[in-house]
Design an enzyme around this catalytic site. Structure first.
Site, mmCIF file in Angstrom:
data_model
loop_
_atom_site.group_PDB
_atom_site.id
_atom_site.type_symbol
_atom_site.label_atom_id
_atom_site.label_comp_id
_atom_site.label_asym_id
_atom_site.label_seq_id
_atom_site.Cartn_x
_atom_site.Cartn_y
_atom_site.Cartn_z
ATOM 1 N N GLU A 82 9.589 1.323 11.034
ATOM 2 C CA GLU A 82 10.591 2.379 10.817
ATOM 3 C C GLU A 82 9.848 3.706 10.848
ATOM 4 O O GLU A 82 9.070 4.000 9.939
ATOM 5 C CB GLU A 82 11.310 2.153 9.484
ATOM 6 C CG GLU A 82 12.093 0.841 9.513
ATOM 7 C CD GLU A 82 12.925 0.556 8.270
ATOM 8 O OE1 GLU A 82 13.678 -0.424 8.291
ATOM 9 O OE2 GLU A 82 12.806 1.293 7.275
ATOM 10 N N LYS A 101 0.885 -1.169 0.000
ATOM 11 C CA LYS A 101 0.000 0.000 0.000
ATOM 12 C C LYS A 101 0.918 1.212 0.000
ATOM 13 O O LYS A 101 1.449 1.625 1.030
ATOM 14 C CB LYS A 101 -0.884 -0.017 1.252
ATOM 15 C CG LYS A 101 -2.233 0.647 1.089
ATOM 16 C CD LYS A 101 -2.183 2.129 0.792
ATOM 17 C CE LYS A 101 -1.910 2.959 2.004
ATOM 18 N NZ LYS A 101 -1.622 4.368 1.671
ATOM 19 N N GLU A 150 8.857 16.312 15.454
ATOM 20 C CA GLU A 150 9.395 16.141 14.106
ATOM 21 C C GLU A 150 8.643 17.073 13.151
ATOM 22 O O GLU A 150 7.411 17.006 13.047
ATOM 23 C CB GLU A 150 9.217 14.689 13.650
ATOM 24 C CG GLU A 150 9.828 14.424 12.275
ATOM 25 C CD GLU A 150 9.499 13.035 11.730
ATOM 26 O OE1 GLU A 150 8.313 12.680 11.705
ATOM 27 O OE2 GLU A 150 10.443 12.333 11.317
ATOM 28 N N CYS A 198 13.782 10.869 7.059
ATOM 29 C CA CYS A 198 13.623 10.500 8.474
ATOM 30 C C CYS A 198 14.929 10.657 9.237
ATOM 31 O O CYS A 198 14.935 10.918 10.428
ATOM 32 C CB CYS A 198 13.124 9.065 8.571
ATOM 33 S SG CYS A 198 14.255 7.888 7.821
HETATM 34 P P1 NAD Z 1 2.374 8.372 7.379
HETATM 35 O O1 NAD Z 1 2.504 7.636 8.659
HETATM 36 O O2 NAD Z 1 1.398 9.483 7.313
HETATM 37 O O3 NAD Z 1 1.966 7.375 6.199
HETATM 38 C C1 NAD Z 1 2.736 6.234 5.897
HETATM 39 C C2 NAD Z 1 1.846 5.212 5.239
HETATM 40 O O4 NAD Z 1 0.911 4.726 6.202
HETATM 41 C C3 NAD Z 1 1.016 5.743 4.075
HETATM 42 O O5 NAD Z 1 0.989 4.769 3.061
HETATM 43 C C4 NAD Z 1 -0.357 5.919 4.698
HETATM 44 O O6 NAD Z 1 -1.420 5.872 3.796
HETATM 45 C C5 NAD Z 1 -0.389 4.727 5.631
HETATM 46 N N1 NAD Z 1 -1.353 4.827 6.729
HETATM 47 C C6 NAD Z 1 -1.777 5.924 7.384
HETATM 48 N N2 NAD Z 1 -2.638 5.579 8.372
HETATM 49 C C7 NAD Z 1 -2.773 4.231 8.328
HETATM 50 C C8 NAD Z 1 -3.524 3.279 9.074
HETATM 51 N N3 NAD Z 1 -4.311 3.646 10.089
HETATM 52 N N4 NAD Z 1 -3.413 1.981 8.751
HETATM 53 C C9 NAD Z 1 -2.606 1.579 7.751
HETATM 54 N N5 NAD Z 1 -1.886 2.435 6.985
HETATM 55 C C10 NAD Z 1 -1.950 3.749 7.286
HETATM 56 O O7 NAD Z 1 3.846 8.839 7.015
HETATM 57 P P2 NAD Z 1 4.275 9.778 5.812
HETATM 58 O O8 NAD Z 1 3.752 11.138 6.129
HETATM 59 O O9 NAD Z 1 3.911 9.116 4.534
HETATM 60 O O10 NAD Z 1 5.882 9.753 5.918
HETATM 61 C C11 NAD Z 1 6.614 10.634 6.720
HETATM 62 C C12 NAD Z 1 6.951 9.983 8.049
HETATM 63 O O11 NAD Z 1 7.645 8.767 7.810
HETATM 64 C C13 NAD Z 1 7.882 10.806 8.909
HETATM 65 O O12 NAD Z 1 7.475 10.713 10.249
HETATM 66 C C14 NAD Z 1 9.231 10.119 8.739
HETATM 67 O O13 NAD Z 1 10.138 10.300 9.795
HETATM 68 C C15 NAD Z 1 8.805 8.708 8.625
HETATM 69 N N6 NAD Z 1 9.840 7.909 7.948
HETATM 70 C C16 NAD Z 1 10.580 7.042 8.679
HETATM 71 C C17 NAD Z 1 11.597 6.298 8.067
HETATM 72 C C18 NAD Z 1 12.482 5.355 8.834
HETATM 73 O O14 NAD Z 1 13.205 4.596 8.198
HETATM 74 N N7 NAD Z 1 12.470 5.356 10.144
HETATM 75 C C19 NAD Z 1 11.812 6.443 6.710
HETATM 76 C C20 NAD Z 1 11.027 7.354 5.997
HETATM 77 C C21 NAD Z 1 10.028 8.068 6.623
HETATM 78 O O1 6OD Z 2 18.627 3.878 3.160
HETATM 79 C C1 6OD Z 2 17.704 3.176 3.593
HETATM 80 O O2 6OD Z 2 17.673 1.952 3.436
HETATM 81 C C2 6OD Z 2 16.605 3.804 4.333
HETATM 82 N N1 6OD Z 2 15.701 2.961 4.873
HETATM 83 C C3 6OD Z 2 16.520 5.153 4.405
HETATM 84 C C4 6OD Z 2 15.497 5.849 5.092
HETATM 85 C C5 6OD Z 2 15.361 7.178 4.920
HETATM 86 C C6 6OD Z 2 14.322 7.898 5.560
HETATM 87 O O3 6OD Z 2 13.733 8.843 5.082
#
Ligand code: NAD
Ligand code: 6OD
Length: 488
Positions: A256, A180, A392, A290
């Site tokens: 993550e 998804k 954040e 992130c």
């Molecule tokens: P988000 O949590 O809003 O959405 C992520 C995904 O979850 C989307 O596909 C969304 O549709 C889905 N989603 C939302 N609510 C849901 C539910 N109740 N059930 C199932 N799926 C659901 O995140 P975003 O805004 O797309 O991305 C930004 C965030 O992601 C930031 O907080 C960032 O730090 C984090 N992030 C973390 C990492 C990591 O590796 N730790 C990497 C990239 C992004």
């Molecule tokens: O480099 C990667 O494998 C990884 N998971 C990066 C995540 C970046 C976050 O925005």
């Protein structure tokens, strides 16, 4: 690019499904509509999970590891063969500079299949010869089996990179997946369906259902009883909701999530390298990484000079559209996200921050006026307990604070609910090791940032995540270990 609506990809075929609902995919550069996207609800999720379940037991499940590995190599080659299409699609969805996606997002999308195909070829096993009272002994060993149908829920900031970071190892381990993608960025995930078919991935192994989270494809997928494990990248709040869904049926999760990452700059650093590294970690991808830095701690002796150098760097950034090869930064992902980030910009002013640079919207002309642009922004002067230092923001901004001692900066860097990443800048390697070992986070970079060997463990502590992926660590999540003991 065609304006055809984006379809789901279920059992090897593109389909509109039966929900009859569509939503618009918006280009954040100018607010124009890229295309419609069909929204998946329960029937589409049911169909995708059922296809994945059949392929798990049938085609994919009956192949040898080597046969699967050869197919995954072809997927990697297939992405590279259609590199420009992926590039165009990713930049349209996200607004990020092509110069960035060309070097990071698309190559990593391909590499994620190649790397995990290689990892599975060398999958670690264990076997012990045991003594038994009758003197004949036993052989106790473990084998790995696929976990089953994996739900992959991915975000919008690095859409292809982060989705394939999960799909690559999941398939290499013999699982099947239902993805998804973020509702903001469906294009490259959709294109990957074509590559899967071209590479000979059997129908049902890779499925995609588009839609939103709550009361849409995301929630229906994570609640589905035939999903065996869920791998998620996104916000901590969303991860919390998904973990609640996963508790039903005791499904495993890999999480993550968000970060509020510190950079620590000691007075004995190489200032040129530190400024260059912090610039990248704050502003790349418009601050939507992130691992990005939002809290910068600089030792007092060099504080003013560092702030001046970072200001100069930020003011030199070219904030421009994806096709501009000289662009350093594009817009944010959406108008909603722009509103959120500008809310923090306003809050910082209200709290009395010194706005060193930025704090608003850059001047744009024509259609670009409708895009999700924000200025690269730097603040100083706020307390560690202000919302700007705690929450954040996920935009091109950071707050810089002075510090005096090593002990003090370790305590302040750790004073957060998050624990994803940090970077430490010093030419004193003993100090680097000493401080690095005391920052409570999953990833510590010394005199670098986002330098990755994909075989190493990736993930966060505290509210930044649960579990580790990367190299053999991904195998731990995507396989079930079975212990077999043979009495001889
Ligand atoms: P988000 O949590 O809003 O959405 C992520 C995904 O979850 C989307 O596909 C969304 O549709 C889905 N989603 C939302 N609510 C849901 C539910 N109740 N059930 C199932 N799926 C659901 O995140 P975003 O805004 O797309 O991305 C930004 C965030 O992601 C930031 O907080 C960032 O730090 C984090 N992030 C973390 C990492 C990591 O590796 N730790 C990497 C990239 C992004
Ligand atoms: O480099 C990667 O494998 C990884 N998971 C990066 C995540 C970046 C976050 O925005």
């Amino acid at each position: 690019m065609s304006k055809d609506p984006i379809l789901h990809f279920i059992n090897g075929e593109y389909t509109a499904g039966t929900s009859g609902k569509v939503f618009q995919n918006i280009n954040p550069v100018d607010g124009s509509v890229i295309c419609d996207v069909y929204e998946g609800l329960k029937p589409e999720v049911d169909a995708a999970v059922s296809a994945a379940k059949n392929a798990l037991k049938g085609t994919w499940g009956s192949m040898t590891t080597d046969e699967r590995v050869q197919i995954l190599y072809k997927v990697a080659d297939g992405i590279n063969a259609r590199f420009d299409e992926f590039l165009e699609a990713e930049c349209k969805d996200t607004g990020k500079p092509k110069s960035l996606a060309r070097h990071i997002d698309i190559p990593r999308g391909a590499a994620n299949f190649k790397i995990f195909a290689d990892v599975i070829k060398n999958e670690p096993t264990e076997a012990f010869s045991m003594a038994t009272p009758d003197g004949k002994g036993a052989l106790n060993y473990t084998i790995r089996s696929p976990k089953g149908v994996i739900a992959v829920i991915s975000p919008w900031n690095l859409p292809l990179l982060l989705m394939t970071w999960k799909v690559g190892p999941a398939l290499a381990c013999g699982n099947t997946v239902v993805v998804k993608p973020s509702e903001e960025t469906p294009l490259t995930t959709s294109l990957l369906g074509e590559v899967m078919n071209e590479a000979g991935v059997p129908a049902g192994v890779f499925n995609v259902v588009n839609g939103f989270g709550p009361e849409s494809a995301g929630a229906y997928l994570t609640e589905h009883a035939d999903v065996d494990a869920i791998t998620f990248t996104g916000e901590t709040r969303t991860g919390t909701a998904i973990m609640k869904a996963a508790a039903e049926g005791m499904r495993d999760v890999s999480m993550e999530m968000g970060g509020k990452n510190p950079a620590i700059i000691f007075a004995d650093c190489d200032l040129d390298k530190a400024v260059e590294g912090v610039m990248r970690s704050v502003f790349i991808n418009c601050g939507q990484v992130c691992l990005g830095t939002e809290r910068v701690y600089v030792q007092r002796e060099i504080f003013d000079e560092f702030v001046g150098r970072l200001k100069q760097g930020a003011e030199g950034l070219n904030v421009s559209h994806p096709d501009d090869e000289k662009a350093n930064m594009g817009p944010l992902i959406s108008m909603d996200h722009q509103k959120k980030v500008l809310g923090y910009y306003a809050l910082a002013k209200k709290l009395g921050a010194n706005v060193i640079t930025g704090g608003g919207v850059p001047e744009k002309t024509g259609d670009y006026k409708n895009g999700a642009w924000v200025e690269p922004t730097i603040w100083t002067g706020l307390d560690d307990d202000s919302a700007i230092m705690r929450e954040e923001i996920f935009g091109p901004c950071c707050h810089i604070s002075p510090f005096d001692t090593e002990e003090e900066v370790i305590e302040r860097a750790n004073d957060t609910v998050y624990g994803l990443a940090c970077s430490i800048w010093t030419e004193n390697l003993s100090k680097a090791h000493r401080v690095g070992g005391q920052i409570d986070c999953g990833l510590t970079w010394i005199n670098s940032w986002f330098l990755r060997d994909l075989r190493t463990a990736f993930g966060g502590s505290k509210q930044s995540g649960i579990g580790r992926e990367g190299g053999v660590h991904s195998l731990e999540f995507y396989t079930e270990l079975r212990n077999i003991c043979v009495k001889l």
